[in-house]
Design a protein around this motif. Structure first.
Motif, PDB file in Angstrom:
ATOM      1  N   ALA A 257      25.629  14.474  29.353  1.00 12.30           N
ATOM      2  CA  ALA A 257      25.938  15.105  30.644  1.00 12.30           C
ATOM      3  C   ALA A 257      24.952  16.238  30.934  1.00 12.30           C
ATOM      4  CB  ALA A 257      27.375  15.628  30.631  1.00 12.30           C
ATOM      5  N   LYS A 258      24.664  17.037  29.915  1.00 11.83           N
ATOM      6  CA  LYS A 258      23.708  18.145  30.102  1.00 11.83           C
ATOM      7  C   LYS A 258      22.347  17.605  30.531  1.00 11.83           C
ATOM      8  CE  LYS A 258      25.417  21.822  27.132  1.00 11.83           C
ATOM      9  NZ  LYS A 258      25.433  22.396  25.778  1.00 11.83           N
ATOM     10  N   CYS A 259      21.949  16.528  29.918  1.00 11.68           N
ATOM     11  CA  CYS A 259      20.640  15.947  30.233  1.00 11.68           C
ATOM     12  C   CYS A 259      20.592  15.488  31.691  1.00 11.68           C
ATOM     13  CB  CYS A 259      20.377  14.783  29.280  1.00 11.68           C
ATOM     14  SG  CYS A 259      18.793  14.036  29.575  1.00 11.68           S
ATOM     15  N   GLN A 260      21.641  14.833  32.152  1.00 11.02           N
ATOM     16  CA  GLN A 260      21.659  14.321  33.534  1.00 11.02           C
ATOM     17  C   GLN A 260      21.663  15.470  34.549  1.00 11.02           C
ATOM     18  OE1 GLN A 260      21.019  11.178  34.313  1.00 11.02           O
ATOM     19  NE2 GLN A 260      20.867  10.958  32.081  1.00 11.02           N
ATOM     20  N   LEU A 261      22.419  16.528  34.273  1.00 12.85           N
ATOM     21  CA  LEU A 261      22.437  17.680  35.196  1.00 12.85           C
ATOM     22  C   LEU A 261      21.066  18.350  35.235  1.00 12.85           C
ATOM     23  CD1 LEU A 261      25.936  19.317  34.502  1.00 12.85           C
ATOM     24  CD2 LEU A 261      25.235  17.954  36.481  1.00 12.85           C
ATOM     25  N   ALA A 262      20.450  18.479  34.055  1.00 10.95           N
ATOM     26  CA  ALA A 262      19.128  19.113  33.995  1.00 10.95           C
ATOM     27  C   ALA A 262      18.118  18.304  34.797  1.00 10.95           C
ATOM     28  CB  ALA A 262      18.689  19.239  32.536  1.00 10.95           C
ATOM     29  N   LEU A 263      18.172  16.996  34.635  1.00 10.25           N
ATOM     30  CA  LEU A 263      17.249  16.119  35.369  1.00 10.25           C
ATOM     31  C   LEU A 263      17.389  16.299  36.872  1.00 10.25           C
ATOM     32  CD1 LEU A 263      17.350  12.654  33.549  1.00 10.25           C
ATOM     33  CD2 LEU A 263      15.297  13.852  34.349  1.00 10.25           C
ATOM     34  N   LYS A 264      18.650  16.284  37.319  1.00  8.95           N
ATOM     35  CA  LYS A 264      18.900  16.394  38.760  1.00  8.95           C
ATOM     36  C   LYS A 264      18.459  17.760  39.300  1.00  8.95           C
ATOM     37  CE  LYS A 264      20.956  14.982  42.638  1.00  8.95           C
ATOM     38  NZ  LYS A 264      20.428  13.857  43.412  1.00  8.95           N
ATOM     39  N   ALA A 265      18.684  18.799  38.502  1.00  7.77           N
ATOM     40  CA  ALA A 265      18.345  20.153  38.966  1.00  7.77           C
ATOM     41  C   ALA A 265      16.871  20.486  38.753  1.00  7.77           C
ATOM     42  CB  ALA A 265      19.223  21.176  38.232  1.00  7.77           C
ATOM     43  N   GLY A 266      16.176  19.625  38.021  1.00  9.29           N
ATOM     44  CA  GLY A 266      14.756  19.888  37.758  1.00  9.29           C
ATOM     45  C   GLY A 266      14.536  21.049  36.811  1.00  9.29           C
ATOM     46  N   VAL A 267      15.439  21.210  35.868  1.00 11.76           N
ATOM     47  CA  VAL A 267      15.269  22.275  34.858  1.00 11.76           C
ATOM     48  C   VAL A 267      15.324  21.632  33.475  1.00 11.76           C
ATOM     49  CG1 VAL A 267      16.354  24.047  36.298  1.00 11.76           C
ATOM     50  CG2 VAL A 267      17.773  22.753  34.691  1.00 11.76           C
ATOM     51  N   PHE A 268      14.880  22.372  32.480  1.00 14.41           N
ATOM     52  CA  PHE A 268      14.989  21.842  31.115  1.00 14.41           C
ATOM     53  C   PHE A 268      16.450  21.947  30.677  1.00 14.41           C
ATOM     54  CE2 PHE A 268      13.730  21.636  26.532  1.00 14.41           C
ATOM     55  CZ  PHE A 268      13.072  20.411  26.636  1.00 14.41           C
ATOM     56  N   TYR A 269      16.862  21.083  29.753  1.00 12.22           N
ATOM     57  CA  TYR A 269      18.301  20.995  29.483  1.00 12.22           C
ATOM     58  C   TYR A 269      18.897  22.198  28.767  1.00 12.22           C
ATOM     59  CZ  TYR A 269      15.860  18.109  25.943  1.00 12.22           C
ATOM     60  OH  TYR A 269      14.961  17.601  25.060  1.00 12.22           O
ATOM     61  N   ASP A 270      18.051  23.080  28.256  1.00 15.65           N
ATOM     62  CA  ASP A 270      18.636  24.284  27.631  1.00 15.65           C
ATOM     63  C   ASP A 270      19.217  25.244  28.667  1.00 15.65           C
ATOM     64  OD1 ASP A 270      16.194  25.065  28.683  1.00 15.65           O
ATOM     65  OD2 ASP A 270      15.697  26.398  27.000  1.00 15.65           O
ATOM     66  N   LYS A 271      18.960  24.939  29.940  1.00 15.47           N
ATOM     67  CA  LYS A 271      19.504  25.805  31.008  1.00 15.47           C
ATOM     68  C   LYS A 271      20.939  25.416  31.371  1.00 15.47           C
ATOM     69  CE  LYS A 271      15.803  28.294  32.089  1.00 15.47           C
ATOM     70  NZ  LYS A 271      15.282  28.421  30.729  1.00 15.47           N
ATOM     71  N   VAL A 272      21.400  24.281  30.852  1.00 16.97           N
ATOM     72  CA  VAL A 272      22.751  23.819  31.203  1.00 16.97           C
ATOM     73  C   VAL A 272      23.736  24.299  30.137  1.00 16.97           C
ATOM     74  CG1 VAL A 272      24.182  21.828  31.811  1.00 16.97           C
ATOM     75  CG2 VAL A 272      21.715  21.779  32.268  1.00 16.97           C
ATOM     76  N   SER A 273      24.803  24.935  30.574  1.00 15.42           N
ATOM     77  CA  SER A 273      25.797  25.467  29.622  1.00 15.42           C
ATOM     78  C   SER A 273      27.203  25.136  30.112  1.00 15.42           C
ATOM     79  CB  SER A 273      25.624  26.985  29.471  1.00 15.42           C
ATOM     80  OG  SER A 273      25.910  27.622  30.706  1.00 15.42           O
ATOM     81  N   ASN A 274      28.185  25.536  29.328  1.00 20.02           N
ATOM     82  CA  ASN A 274      29.611  25.413  29.690  1.00 20.02           C
ATOM     83  C   ASN A 274      29.987  23.983  30.103  1.00 20.02           C
ATOM     84  OD1 ASN A 274      28.440  28.195  30.517  1.00 20.02           O
ATOM     85  ND2 ASN A 274      30.574  28.603  30.022  1.00 20.02           N
ATOM     86  N   MET A 275      29.449  23.042  29.378  1.00 21.58           N
ATOM     87  CA  MET A 275      29.662  21.627  29.727  1.00 21.58           C
ATOM     88  C   MET A 275      30.866  21.089  28.958  1.00 21.58           C
ATOM     89  SD  MET A 275      28.217  19.194  31.535  1.00 21.58           S
ATOM     90  CE  MET A 275      29.725  18.348  31.928  1.00 21.58           C
ATOM     91  N   THR A 276      31.894  20.769  29.691  1.00 20.22           N
ATOM     92  CA  THR A 276      33.071  20.168  29.043  1.00 20.22           C
ATOM     93  C   THR A 276      33.110  18.680  29.312  1.00 20.22           C
ATOM     94  OG1 THR A 276      34.298  22.162  29.639  1.00 20.22           O
ATOM     95  CG2 THR A 276      35.585  20.307  28.782  1.00 20.22           C
ATOM     96  N   ILE A 277      33.370  17.922  28.268  1.00 22.00           N
ATOM     97  CA  ILE A 277      33.825  16.538  28.437  1.00 22.00           C
ATOM     98  C   ILE A 277      35.323  16.579  28.193  1.00 22.00           C
ATOM     99  CG2 ILE A 277      33.766  14.192  27.482  1.00 22.00           C
ATOM    100  CD1 ILE A 277      31.128  14.966  28.918  1.00 22.00           C
ATOM    101  N   TRP A 278      36.092  16.141  29.154  1.00 16.76           N
ATOM    102  CA  TRP A 278      37.544  16.104  28.999  1.00 16.76           C
ATOM    103  C   TRP A 278      37.985  14.694  28.628  1.00 16.76           C
ATOM    104  CZ3 TRP A 278      40.364  20.581  29.526  1.00 16.76           C
ATOM    105  CH2 TRP A 278      39.791  21.644  30.254  1.00 16.76           C
ATOM    106  N   GLY A 279      38.941  14.611  27.717  1.00 13.46           N
ATOM    107  CA  GLY A 279      39.669  13.362  27.522  1.00 13.46           C
ATOM    108  C   GLY A 279      39.158  12.435  26.455  1.00 13.46           C
ATOM    109  N   ASN A 280      39.111  11.169  26.818  1.00 12.05           N
ATOM    110  CA  ASN A 280      38.841  10.090  25.872  1.00 12.05           C
ATOM    111  C   ASN A 280      37.348   9.799  25.784  1.00 12.05           C
ATOM    112  OD1 ASN A 280      39.473   8.056  24.091  1.00 12.05           O
ATOM    113  ND2 ASN A 280      40.494   6.725  25.581  1.00 12.05           N
ATOM    114  N   HIS A 281      36.871   9.444  24.612  1.00 14.63           N
ATOM    115  CA  HIS A 281      35.496   8.934  24.492  1.00 14.63           C
ATOM    116  C   HIS A 281      35.514   7.468  24.948  1.00 14.63           C
ATOM    117  CE1 HIS A 281      31.449   8.265  23.062  1.00 14.63           C
ATOM    118  NE2 HIS A 281      31.864   7.234  22.356  1.00 14.63           N
ATOM    119  N   SER A 282      35.579   7.324  26.265  1.00 14.50           N
ATOM    120  CA  SER A 282      35.646   5.982  26.872  1.00 14.50           C
ATOM    121  C   SER A 282      35.133   6.151  28.298  1.00 14.50           C
ATOM    122  CB  SER A 282      37.099   5.477  26.898  1.00 14.50           C
ATOM    123  OG  SER A 282      37.799   6.082  27.972  1.00 14.50           O
ATOM    124  N   THR A 283      35.193   5.101  29.072  1.00 13.25           N
ATOM    125  CA  THR A 283      34.680   5.211  30.447  1.00 13.25           C
ATOM    126  C   THR A 283      35.628   5.978  31.361  1.00 13.25           C
ATOM    127  OG1 THR A 283      35.563   3.009  30.878  1.00 13.25           O
ATOM    128  CG2 THR A 283      33.222   3.154  30.347  1.00 13.25           C
TER     129      THR A 283
END
Ligand SMILES: NC(=O)C1=CN([C@@H]2O[C@H](COP(=O)(O)OP(=O)(O)OC[C@H]3O[C@@H](n4cnc5c(N)ncnc54)[C@H](OP(=O)(O)O)[C@@H]3O)[C@@H](O)[C@H]2O)C=CC1
Ligand SMILES: O=C([O-])CC(=O)C(=O)O
Length: 441
Positions: A257-283
């Motif tokens: 998720a961090k990688c995709q947000l960084a790509l979209k924002a045009g920043v390196f991925y170390d700039k993305v923080s506070n990333m929560t995945i909620w729930g199940n490791h599934s779709t």
């Protein structure tokens, strides 16, 4: 590097007869755990590649095969009896006490990356000697010997002991960390309910073994899928270990998720923080763009494209594993092993001020109103003691609440499906139709 022969305290070794491995190897017969039924004719239930010597600093020990003493009694055997010629200021007495790390599915693809990271010191630190206890099966015991040989050939100074076994009671003995990776992959035509049952039995058995012999404060990270429900089964079968110590790995999803947000924002991925995945490791997992930040700002202030966030971004993260399988022909192994390292390090290093990490943890007492008694990925913070606290300062909107309800419903349905494995009666399996692992398409 000068070689000095030592009077070590190593136990007397026996050479493994079939493979002629050069490390210390023992065999002994044990009763097989029930799930290891096989058409093979097993003779050796347990094989060890063990560093069982204590070696003084500033000295290097030579394999006994080359250095038998005049009385013909070797003290030690093979490359695991060697240590580097440490400089005085680096001597081994400055190392911490050895810790036992158990890994299941140790001959699998993820482990093939992970074990070498663990042994190198990059996970637990350069002053932390480790013992690796590797769990395989009759199916994989030869492969496990190969893994042990590669560990041997890597000359890791911090790797003090390697044990390979098909007996979880042996592998989990005094384990401080148990990294449970082994699980049957879901092949074509295998119903998710069947997979829950097959793998659930593995995790019930391993939970019982952990309960009986692991450290009372062992930390358990379940990777094998479906990892949330496998973790629930495991903790239910291990009442002597705090339920809080069990994790289902959702760190790979967080990293994706961090990688995709960084790509979209045009920043390196170390700039993305506070990333929560909620729930199940599934779709149905929920990558939370409401609380995540880019360069300290709420994501929605940086990426002003709600449609992309709600649809494209969310689905990309949920299905990233499947797209990768289509391209690479196998499931994520290297990045999964990196994310296991991240997950461990998040528990043994202080979480940076204001940030958090995601882990699938037991929901009892959670402040978010999520159903109790399931394993659900949530935002956590650690003070570096192996423990964590759930984060309070998160916000919810209708979109997020609705998505949380869906992944929660899926986990509650999975839980009913494995009631026979958690001691909660008869299983009733009525899973939502669209339930899939991230690696399925
Ligand atoms: N949570 C996450 O983020 C992720 C989880 N995964 C999951 O991790 C697990 C391991 O993945 P990976 O290492 O790539 O898989 P591999 O297929 O390379 O290895 C899996 C291991 O599982 C063991 N296993 C246990 N039971 C069975 C069985 N009935 N049939 C076949 N193998 C079995 C095997 O070891 P042995 O014979 O020694 O028991 C095998 O070595 C999978 O469940 C996968 O879905 C993968 C990626 C991400
Ligand atoms: O489905 C799988 O085995 C792979 C998986 O979990 C992922 O890539 O996230």
């Amino acid at each position: 590097m000068a070689l000095t022969q030592l009077n070590s305290t190593c136990s007397k070794p026996q050479l493994h007869s079939s493979s002629q491995l050069s490390f210390l190897s023992r065999t002994r017969t044990r009763t097989l755990p029930r799930h290891y039924h096989s058409t093979f004719a097993p003779l050796h239930r347990t094989q060890h590649a063990r560093i069982s010597c204590s070696v003084a600093p500033n000295q290097v020990q030579v394999p006994a095969a080359q250095t038998q003493d005049p009385k013909g009694k070797p003290d030690c055997y093979g490359v695991f009896c060697l240590t580097y010629d440490l400089k005085a200021e680096e001597e081994t007495k400055s190392w911490k006490k050895l810790i036992n790390i158990a890994v299941s599915g140790a001959a699998g693809m993820i482990s093939n990356h992970l074990l070498f990271k663990l042994a190198s010191g990059e996970v637990f630190g350069p002053d932390q000697p480790i013992a690796l206890k590797l769990l395989g099966s009759e199916r994989s015991i030869q492969a496990l010997e190969g893994v042990a040989m590669e560990l041997e050939d890597s000359l890791f100074p911090l790797l003090r002991e390697v044990v390979i076994s098909i007996d979880p009671y042996e592998v989990f003995q005094d384990a401080e960390w148990a990294l449970l990776i082994g699980a049957k992959p879901r092949g074509p035509g295998v119903e998710r309910a069947a997979l829950l049952d097959i793998n659930g039995q593995i995790f019930a058995e391993q939970g019982k073994a952990l309960n009986a012999v692991a450290s009372r404060n062992a930390k358990v990270i379940v990777v094998g899928n479906p990892c949330n429900t496998n973790a629930l089964i495991c903790l239910k079968n291990a009442p002597n270990i705090p339920a809080k110590n069990f994790h289902a790995l959702t760190r790979l999803d967080e990293n994706r998720a961090k990688c995709q947000l960084a790509l979209k924002a045009g920043v390196f991925y170390d700039k993305v923080s506070n990333m929560t995945i909620w729930g199940n490791h599934s779709t149905t997992q929920v990558p939370d763009f409401l609380n995540a930040r880019i360069d300290g700002l709420p994501v929605k202030e940086v990426i002003k494209d709600n449609k992309w966030l709600e649809e494209e971004f969310t689905e990309k993260v949920q299905k990233r594993g499947g797209v990768l399988i289509q391209k690479w022909g196998r499931s994520s192994a290297a990045s999964t092993s990196v994310s296991i390292v991240d997950a461990i390090r998040s528990l043994i290093t202080p979480t940076p001020e204001g940030d958090w990490f995601s882990s699938g943890v037991y929901t009892n007492g959670n402040p978010y109103g999520i159903a109790e008694d399931i394993v659900f990925s949530m935002p956590c913070r650690s003070k570096a003691n192996g423990d964590y606290e759930l984060v309070n300062d998160v916000i919810f909107d209708d979109y997020l609440r609705q998505k949380l309800a869906k992944t929660e419903a899926e986990l509650l349905a999975e839980k009913k499906c494995v009631a026979h494995l958690t001691g909660e009666g008869i299983a009733v399996c009525d899973l939502p139709g669209d339930t899939m692992l991230p690696g399925e398409m």
